[in-house]
Design a protein around this motif. Structure first.
Motif, PDB file in Angstrom:
ATOM      1  N   SER A 139      14.673  40.202  36.263  1.00 37.71           N
ATOM      2  CA  SER A 139      13.538  40.324  37.181  1.00 37.71           C
ATOM      3  C   SER A 139      12.389  39.416  36.759  1.00 37.71           C
ATOM      4  CB  SER A 139      13.070  41.784  37.245  1.00 37.71           C
ATOM      5  OG  SER A 139      12.480  42.167  36.021  1.00 37.71           O
ATOM      6  N   ILE A 141      12.599  36.564  35.033  1.00 38.75           N
ATOM      7  CA  ILE A 141      12.979  35.176  35.322  1.00 38.75           C
ATOM      8  C   ILE A 141      12.871  34.892  36.817  1.00 38.75           C
ATOM      9  CG2 ILE A 141      14.900  33.537  35.286  1.00 38.75           C
ATOM     10  CD1 ILE A 141      15.828  34.882  32.691  1.00 38.75           C
ATOM     11  N   LEU A 142      13.284  35.858  37.633  1.00 39.06           N
ATOM     12  CA  LEU A 142      13.231  35.676  39.083  1.00 39.06           C
ATOM     13  C   LEU A 142      11.787  35.511  39.557  1.00 39.06           C
ATOM     14  CD1 LEU A 142      14.867  35.544  41.669  1.00 39.06           C
ATOM     15  CD2 LEU A 142      14.760  38.041  41.812  1.00 39.06           C
ATOM     16  N   GLN A 144       9.280  34.393  37.754  1.00 39.50           N
ATOM     17  CA  GLN A 144       8.806  33.090  37.279  1.00 39.50           C
ATOM     18  C   GLN A 144       9.320  31.957  38.166  1.00 39.50           C
ATOM     19  OE1 GLN A 144       6.505  33.222  35.056  1.00 39.50           O
ATOM     20  NE2 GLN A 144       6.868  35.395  34.778  1.00 39.50           N
ATOM     21  N   ILE A 145      10.559  32.054  38.612  1.00 40.40           N
ATOM     22  CA  ILE A 145      11.121  31.012  39.487  1.00 40.40           C
ATOM     23  C   ILE A 145      10.367  30.974  40.815  1.00 40.40           C
ATOM     24  CG2 ILE A 145      13.164  30.370  40.821  1.00 40.40           C
ATOM     25  CD1 ILE A 145      14.870  31.375  38.489  1.00 40.40           C
ATOM     26  N   LEU A 146      10.059  32.149  41.340  1.00 41.00           N
ATOM     27  CA  LEU A 146       9.388  32.219  42.639  1.00 41.00           C
ATOM     28  C   LEU A 146       7.996  31.606  42.613  1.00 41.00           C
ATOM     29  CD1 LEU A 146      10.444  35.798  43.822  1.00 41.00           C
ATOM     30  CD2 LEU A 146      11.227  33.616  44.733  1.00 41.00           C
ATOM     31  N   ALA A 148       6.972  29.252  40.316  1.00 39.99           N
ATOM     32  CA  ALA A 148       6.979  28.103  39.397  1.00 39.99           C
ATOM     33  C   ALA A 148       6.041  26.992  39.853  1.00 39.99           C
ATOM     34  CB  ALA A 148       8.404  27.565  39.268  1.00 39.99           C
ATOM     35  N   ARG A 149       5.986  26.714  41.145  1.00 42.23           N
ATOM     36  CA  ARG A 149       5.204  25.570  41.611  1.00 42.23           C
ATOM     37  C   ARG A 149       3.693  25.834  41.595  1.00 42.23           C
ATOM     38  NH1 ARG A 149       8.700  23.355  46.831  1.00 42.23           N
ATOM     39  NH2 ARG A 149      10.613  22.874  45.651  1.00 42.23           N
ATOM     40  N   PHE A 151       2.323  28.268  39.453  1.00 40.16           N
ATOM     41  CA  PHE A 151       2.127  29.169  38.315  1.00 40.16           C
ATOM     42  C   PHE A 151       0.862  28.858  37.530  1.00 40.16           C
ATOM     43  CE2 PHE A 151       3.763  30.776  34.077  1.00 40.16           C
ATOM     44  CZ  PHE A 151       3.531  32.092  34.428  1.00 40.16           C
TER      45      PHE A 151
END
Length: 340
Positions: A139, A141-142, A144-146, A148-149, A151
């Motif tokens: 959760s 990592i997910l 953070q990926i969402l 990322a741009r 952040f």
């Protein structure tokens, strides 16, 4: 401030020892002192004290400290007093992992799928926390990926992403539990409420290193974290690498929370309440805030666990229910005081 800190330290020192006197088993004060010094008078008392009561108090202190430290760091980094360690969707992710573990290790599905030959020797007591940790990590990592741009500049995106991921993983968990056997589903539901009932001493040797490393890093970057309180632009002018520092801080919060949830389930509001109290008592700077959160957070959860054990005869209340009840009242009082 020094006087308040010393009093808080004294309270944190006394609380674990005082909590040892409370429990379902009736152990006298003399017997407890004997267990602490020369040894218990019987093997039964020895087991109750050293294998059940003492590990529970010790791990409870670590759990409370870890959640409070994670909450304080998260609130300072995001400059959001309502930030909570569970905003990553950690509890929902851990619940998903626990649900999968229950389905595979504690139901007839493993036999139907022929998994018993593949995983014959793995204990469910080991599989549950491990699967919960993997789910919590997934959760984080997910989320953070969402984000990322965006952040480095907009932390509110992380809050929204955490809420979205939390609902999504909760839906998956509920579907799995709906398909699982009722007895297995009840075990996961009770675990998600948060409890120290099944604590073993080796849990401490997993949580303690994570807590020590996290606190050491937060102390090391204490001045940099304080710079974030005056805004990202001002922190950059002081030479702080804001995106990298924020990523490190959030990774520390995520690791602490995921590790704790994996072994103790969802214990909410500790990371929200304790930092607010410490800020009013001691101040807002990171190092003093973290120190206060370690002392008060650990003591708070130790006494909540005592309340969970002794409130109802022959029955134990999940800790998450008590912390949520206290936290909701605290939250309403804090909102009323802030409202002009």
């Amino acid at each position: 401030m020094n006087k308040k800190l010393w009093l808080l330290g004294l309270f944190a020192l006394i609380s674990p020892f005082a909590a040892l006197f409370f429990g379902a088993a009736n152990l006298s004060a003399i017997e407890l002192m004997s267990c602490l010094t020369v040894g218990c008078s019987s093997d039964v008392n020895q087991m109750i004290f050293w294998e059940i009561r003492a590990p529970r108090v010790f791990v409870g202190f670590l759990v409370g400290s870890g959640l409070a430290v994670a909450g304080a760091t998260l609130q300072n980094v995001t400059r959001n007093g309502l930030a909570d360690p569970y905003l990553f969707g950690v509890v929902s992710g851990a619940g998903l992992g626990a649900s999968v573990a229950t389905l595979l290790f504690d139901s007839n599905l493993a036999e139907n799928l022929g998994l018993q030959q593949v995983l014959p020797e793995i204990s469910f007591s080991l599989a549950l926390p491990f699967a919960a940790f993997l789910g919590a990590l997934f959760s984080v990592i997910l989320v953070q990926i969402l984000v990322a741009r965006t952040f480095g500049s907009k932390t509110e995106h992380m809050l929204l992403a955490g809420i979205a991921v939390s609902f999504m993983l909760s839906a998956l968990s509920h579907f799995i539990l709906f398909m699982a056997e009722p007895f297995a589903a009840n075990k996961v539901i009770f675990w998600l409420m948060g409890s120290l009932a099944r604590i073993e001493i080796w849990y401490a040797w997993v949580i303690l290193p994570v807590l020590l490393v996290s606190v050491a890093l937060l102390y090391l970057y204490g001045r940099h974290l304080d710079a974030l309180l005056i805004g990202d632009d001002n922190a950059k002018t002081l030479g702080v690498h804001v995106p990298q520092l924020r990523i490190l801080s959030l990774a520390i919060c995520a690791a602490l929370t995921a590790c704790i949830v994996a072994y103790c389930g969802g214990i909410g509001f500790v990371g929200l309440m304790i930092p607010h109290i410490i800020r009013n008592w001691l101040g807002v700077t990171s190092r003093i805030l973290i120190t206060g959160c370690i002392l008060l957070g650990g003591s708070f959860l130790v006494w909540v666990d005592v309340m969970a054990r002794v409130t109802l005869a022959n029955q134990e209340i999940p800790i998450g229910i008590i912390t949520s009840a206290i936290g909701s009242v605290f939250f309403l009082i804090a909102m009323r005081q802030r409202t002009p």
